[in-house]
Design an enzyme around this catalytic site. Structure first.
Site, PDB file in Angstrom:
ATOM      1  N   GLY A 149       0.820  -1.202   0.000  1.00 59.72           N
ATOM      2  CA  GLY A 149       0.000   0.000   0.000  1.00 59.72           C
ATOM      3  C   GLY A 149       0.855   1.252   0.000  1.00 59.72           C
ATOM      4  O   GLY A 149       2.056   1.213   0.304  1.00 59.72           O
ATOM      5  N   CYS A 150       0.237   2.367  -0.328  1.00 57.07           N
ATOM      6  CA  CYS A 150       0.990   3.624  -0.425  1.00 57.07           C
ATOM      7  C   CYS A 150       1.487   4.100   0.939  1.00 57.07           C
ATOM      8  O   CYS A 150       2.682   4.375   1.110  1.00 57.07           O
ATOM      9  CB  CYS A 150       0.145   4.693  -1.111  1.00 57.07           C
ATOM     10  SG  CYS A 150      -1.500   4.944  -0.389  1.00 57.07           S
TER      11      CYS A 150
END
Length: 346
Positions: A149-150
């Site tokens: 994920g970011c």
């Protein structure tokens, strides 16, 4: 040429994959998958590729795609890939999943935080967490890569050197995060309308953001201890970018020199992680549109804490760029191929 297919090509991460792969000398995109725009020209959805992409959008038949592609990128909502992935698909093509379906190793944790049943837990163990700077060798032999994920990417890389070196008390770790609106995806949602976001900043997912267990799990691996932390994200009125500011108590007797050296040693051979000069704070504008993560650290002797900072583009290194980096490793290509992007300014 590597034949690539993208499911979810008309989302922000999917479109970024298209932008990057069009510049990749070893790749041909053979499938632009989109449930919403089947049979429509991809360039009619994203005009930036007018006269660059002539293809029309196809559906999401992964079995058929796996017969045509060497690698499949799934830039899809949580639960999609877990619901359709099977041995036939993985036998035909490598899969890089940009959702959270295979990032978290404990099924119960995934189901609790994402509020859904995991439909293919048999593939979780073999899935390799695709944070290239930490898992490079494991990624190379994978069939299934769980693209991070970011927020976890920026958080983990900002904290990793001190967690790995054992220089901070992990029980005191707090992460403050800020992201542009593209992180919420391209779907129409009232909280993301211009009038709601402009001239505003707000916290969200307080004490229950879905990326929390992912960050905790990765930092637990790195530090060798169970990590429980506070993670608070904020939405800010800009298109792209993430800024992480993390705080922790440093171990008694730790010096500034040791802390600085931990970062320099950890990232001395990493092209995409830039350790800034002492005293320079990371800024999102210096990484926008690139696959770089800028990090730095500040020691606060008055409070006995260390401030760990990181900035990156949430769509590039936080999603599509990292996915391409993973693909390069899977196919034994130069890791930077297609990703030598100079950040866009202004």
């Amino acid at each position: 040429m590597i034949k690539a297919g993208i499911i979810g090509a008309t989302g922000y991460a999917g479109q970024e994959l298209v932008r990057l792969l069009l510049q990749h000398k070893e790749v041909e995109i053979v499938w632009y998958g989109s449930r919403s725009y089947v049979d429509e020209a991809f360039s009619s959805v994203f005009g930036n590729v007018f006269q660059l992409v002539e293809n029309v959008c196809k559906g999401d038949d992964l079995h058929e795609l796996s017969k045509q592609a060497d690698v499949i990128f799934t830039a899809t909502p949580q639960g999609y890939l877990a619901g359709v992935l099977d041995e036939e698909i993985l036998s035909n093509a490598k899969v890089i999943d940009l959702s959270a379906d295979y990032r978290i190793k404990d099924v119960a944790t995934y189901e609790k935080w994402y509020g859904m049943e995991h439909k293919s837990p048999q593939f979780i163990e073999e899935a390799v967490y695709g944070l290239c700077e930490l898992n490079r060798e494991s990624i190379k032999g994978a069939r299934l890569v769980a693209n991070p994920g970011c927020y976890p990417t920026c958080s983990t890389l900002s904290i990793y050197p001190l967690a790995k070196a054992g220089l901070i008390d992990m029980d005191t770790l707090i992460i403050d995060a800020k992201s542009g609106t593209s992180g919420a995806g391209r779907g129409a949602k009232v909280p993301n309308l211009y009038c709601e976001v402009n001239e505003n900043i707000k916290a969200y997912g307080v004490a229950n953001h879905r990326h929390t267990p992912e960050i905790e799990e990765q930092l637990s691996y790195v530090s060798g201890e169970t990590v429980t932390l506070n993670f608070t994200p904020h939405l800010i009125p800009m298109n792209r970018g993430i800024l992480i500011t993390a705080y922790a108590k440093y171990k008694p007797g730790t010096t500034k020199e040791e802390i600085r050296k931990a970062y320099e040693d950890a990232y001395k051979d990493e092209y995409f992680v830039r350790v800034l000069k002492d005293g320079v704070c990371p800024e999102t504008k210096w990484v926008e549109g690139s696959n770089f993560v800028d990090v730095n650290v500040k020691v606060d002797e008055r409070t006995g804490r260390v401030i760990m900072m990181g900035a990156m583009d949430n769509i590039t290194k936080g999603a599509a760029g990292q996915a391409v980096q993973n693909m390069n490793l899977l196919f034994d290509l130069e890791e930077t191929e297609g990703l030598r992007l100079v950040p866009m300014v202004p």
